[in-house]
Design a protein around this motif. Structure first.
Motif, short mmCIF file in Angstrom:
data_model
loop_
_atom_site.label_atom_id
_atom_site.label_comp_id
_atom_site.label_asym_id
_atom_site.label_seq_id
_atom_site.Cartn_x
_atom_site.Cartn_y
_atom_site.Cartn_z
N LEU A 1 -2.88 1.92 21.39
CA LEU A 1 -3.94 2.77 20.82
C LEU A 1 -3.44 3.40 19.53
O LEU A 1 -2.56 4.27 19.55
CB LEU A 1 -4.35 3.87 21.80
N SER A 2 -3.99 2.99 18.40
CA SER A 2 -3.63 3.60 17.13
C SER A 2 -4.61 4.72 16.80
O SER A 2 -5.51 5.04 17.59
CB SER A 2 -3.63 2.54 16.02
N ASP B 1 -1.66 1.92 12.75
CA ASP B 1 -2.00 0.57 13.20
C ASP B 1 -0.79 -0.37 13.23
O ASP B 1 -0.71 -1.25 14.09
CB ASP B 1 -3.07 -0.05 12.28
N SER B 2 0.16 -0.19 12.32
CA SER B 2 1.24 -1.16 12.16
C SER B 2 2.26 -1.17 13.29
O SER B 2 3.11 -2.06 13.36
CB SER B 2 1.98 -0.90 10.83
N VAL B 3 2.19 -0.19 14.21
CA VAL B 3 3.17 -0.17 15.29
C VAL B 3 2.55 -0.35 16.68
O VAL B 3 3.23 -0.21 17.69
CB VAL B 3 4.01 1.13 15.28
N VAL B 4 1.27 -0.69 16.73
CA VAL B 4 0.64 -0.98 18.02
C VAL B 4 0.46 -2.48 18.18
O VAL B 4 0.46 -3.23 17.20
CB VAL B 4 -0.71 -0.25 18.19
N SER C 1 -1.22 7.36 23.98
CA SER C 1 -0.94 6.31 23.00
C SER C 1 -1.19 4.92 23.55
O SER C 1 -0.99 3.93 22.85
CB SER C 1 0.52 6.40 22.54
N VAL C 2 -1.60 4.85 24.80
CA VAL C 2 -1.83 3.54 25.43
C VAL C 2 -3.14 3.56 26.22
O VAL C 2 -3.62 4.62 26.63
CB VAL C 2 -0.66 3.15 26.36
N SER C 3 -3.67 2.39 26.44
CA SER C 3 -4.93 2.26 27.18
C SER C 3 -4.68 2.21 28.68
O SER C 3 -3.57 1.92 29.14
CB SER C 3 -5.65 0.99 26.74
N ALA C 4 -5.75 2.45 29.43
CA ALA C 4 -5.66 2.31 30.88
C ALA C 4 -5.28 0.89 31.27
O ALA C 4 -4.52 0.67 32.22
CB ALA C 4 -7.00 2.71 31.52
N GLU C 5 -5.77 -0.07 30.53
CA GLU C 5 -5.48 -1.47 30.85
C GLU C 5 -3.99 -1.78 30.66
O GLU C 5 -3.39 -2.50 31.47
CB GLU C 5 -6.32 -2.40 29.98
N LEU C 6 -3.40 -1.23 29.61
CA LEU C 6 -1.97 -1.46 29.40
C LEU C 6 -1.15 -0.83 30.53
O LEU C 6 -0.20 -1.44 31.03
CB LEU C 6 -1.53 -0.89 28.05
N LEU C 7 -1.51 0.37 30.94
CA LEU C 7 -0.80 1.01 32.05
C LEU C 7 -0.97 0.21 33.34
O LEU C 7 -0.01 -0.02 34.08
CB LEU C 7 -1.31 2.44 32.25
N ARG C 8 -2.19 -0.26 33.59
CA ARG C 8 -2.47 -1.02 34.81
C ARG C 8 -1.69 -2.33 34.82
O ARG C 8 -1.03 -2.69 35.81
CB ARG C 8 -3.97 -1.29 34.92
N GLN C 9 -1.74 -3.06 33.72
CA GLN C 9 -1.05 -4.36 33.65
C GLN C 9 0.47 -4.19 33.67
O GLN C 9 1.18 -5.04 34.24
CB GLN C 9 -1.48 -5.11 32.39
#
Length: 451
Positions: A159-160, A169-172, A209-217
């Motif tokens: 999440l930028s 944006d350049s680090v996500v 800084s992260v999405s729910a999907e990233l945490l779940r996966q």
């Protein structure tokens, strides 16, 4: 097989199940492991150290760091900022990270850790600029050069600013990119063997800084591979308000819903848990890495460590990133933790020895390891020693188990041993040219900050 004999140790603090304090004992290690502890061992070794005036302790275990931040510490523009503004400002520097910056900052930060008695370093690296190179590989190479035990992480952000997060944006990266690289790094570096020098955890940066999907996966992938999970949580009130506004629930409940509690999970900071949340941590065995100096510098608050320990929450000690600590000494952290909680909690505060155990056995537990954090036969030969004749220790060695918390140690330790190898002697790193490293790192740091 390489062997080391440490003779006539004045005081040996085991941090074992019996909390033993041994006097005038020898310690023999072979092939990286402790084989014998006892008085006047009838044995020879490849190397022998006279420890007749030494205090000997298990190696300290650091459970949360950001080594890349060594090259962005003590910057005047962020000195009086709190977390969110601090992060937004520094991301504009961190987006210029590359492999050489990571290599030299890792050598510098882990070198400082090891000079102050740390034998295992966990690093939370989550900034992966495009085309930056093999950053995790550079960290493991630096650890191998120094001889320190390394527990790295594949951190991440997706999440930028444009998505409502904090980083540029350049680090996500996308969730698919992160999961693919996470699997690659686990398969390449994660060593499950007893006494392993390399391990990997999955560590998305933070809920903001992260999405729910990233945490779940990440949780799904970590459990498929049997690796641990780590992130920042409940560090500031700003984070709590951010989650309440975005998700309508508090940070821990949000993480619970995504599979982020359990004995394979530990959170950095954990300052703003309420009473019920502390009970959830205790019931699920979810751990907390306590970072007192960073929490003080960023005005984040004081973690409820006395209550956590009373409830049985797993707690370890950590230095956090060098940009929010300005150093990498877990020895300093140990004394600050003792003093902070004495000030804040009086008689409920952990003793000096309790804090030492937090930095050894407690930290090892967070990392899922029973082979480090104590001095006992069969465990890894990870330890450090301090000469009790130092001027600053005169009249203070009546309680060797607590002295590191109550009195503290200024300057480097006399010896650090990692997996049976002497990595620090007479306060100097044995595996690198310190002067050359300092020069190279300073040059690289200045070039990086000028980008």
């Amino acid at each position: 097989m390489a062997s080391l004999l440490i003779r006539s140790i004045r005081y040996l603090v085991t941090c074992d199940d019996k909390d033993q304090l041994l006097e005038d004992v020898d310690l023999y290690c072979e092939d990286g492991f402790i084989r014998q502890i006892g008085p006047h061992l009838d044995i020879t070794a490849d190397r022998t150290i006279d420890a007749s005036h030494m205090l000997c302790y298990p190696g300290l275990v650091n459970t949360h760091h950001h080594l890349y931040q060594v090259f962005s510490r003590n910057l005047p523009q962020v000195q009086n900022m709190e977390l969110f503004d601090w992060l937004k400002t520094l991301y504009e520097i961190w987006k210029n990270l590359d492999e050489d910056v990571i290599r030299l900052s890792s050598l510098t930060g882990m070198g400082e850790l090891m000079k102050h008695g740390c034998t295992t370093c966990f690093d939370h690296h989550y900034v992966f600029p495009t085309h930056a190179g093999d950053l995790i590989g550079a960290q493991f190479a630096a650890a191998d050069t120094l001889g320190i035990r390394m527990y790295a992480s594949r951190g991440s952000m997706d999440l930028s600013v444009k998505d409502g997060g904090l980083p540029p944006d350049s680090v996500v990266q996308t969730v698919d990119e992160i999961m693919t690289d996470s699997a690659r790094l686990i398969e390449k570096y994660h060593d499950t063997s007893y006494g392993a020098m390399h391990r990997i955890a999955l560590a998305p940066c933070s809920p903001f800084s992260v999405s729910a999907e990233l945490l779940r996966q990440s949780a799904i992938l970590a459990r498929q591979y049997g690796v641990r999970l780590h992130t920042h949580l409940c560090e500031t009130k700003d984070e709590e308000n951010f989650m309440l506004q975005r998700e309508g629930i508090r940070p821990l409940e949000y993480m619970e819903r995504l599979g982020w509690t359990g004995s394979d999970v530990w959170f950095a900071h954990g300052i703003h848990f309420n009473d019920e949340e502390l009970r959830v941590l205790a019931k699920t065995g979810t751990g907390v890495a306590h970072c007192p100096i960073s929490n003080m510098k960023l005005s984040s608050g004081i973690a409820r460590i006395p209550e956590m320990l009373e409830l049985g929450v797993p707690v370890g000690l950590a230095v956090d990133g060098s940009a929010s600590n300005d150093g990498s000494s877990l020895m300093e952290e140990l004394r600050v933790a003792f003093l902070l909680h004495r000030l804040n909690a009086s008689r409920r505060a952990p003793t000096g020895y309790d804090v030492l155990k937090m930095a050894t056995r407690g930290s090892a537990r967070l990392l899922g390891r029973d082979d480090i954090g104590q001095l006992a036969v069969g465990k890894c030969a990870d330890l450090f020693m301090i000469d009790s004749r130092r001027l600053e220790l005169v009249g203070s060695c009546f309680d060797p188990k607590s002295v590191l918390g109550t009195v503290g140690v200024r300057g480097p330790v006399d010896y650090t041993v990692v997996h049976g190898r002497v990595t620090v002697a007479q306060g100097h790193l044995m595996t690198v040219d310190e002067e050359r490293l300092a020069q190279d790192a300073e040059t690289c740091c200045r070039q990086y900050l000028a980008r």
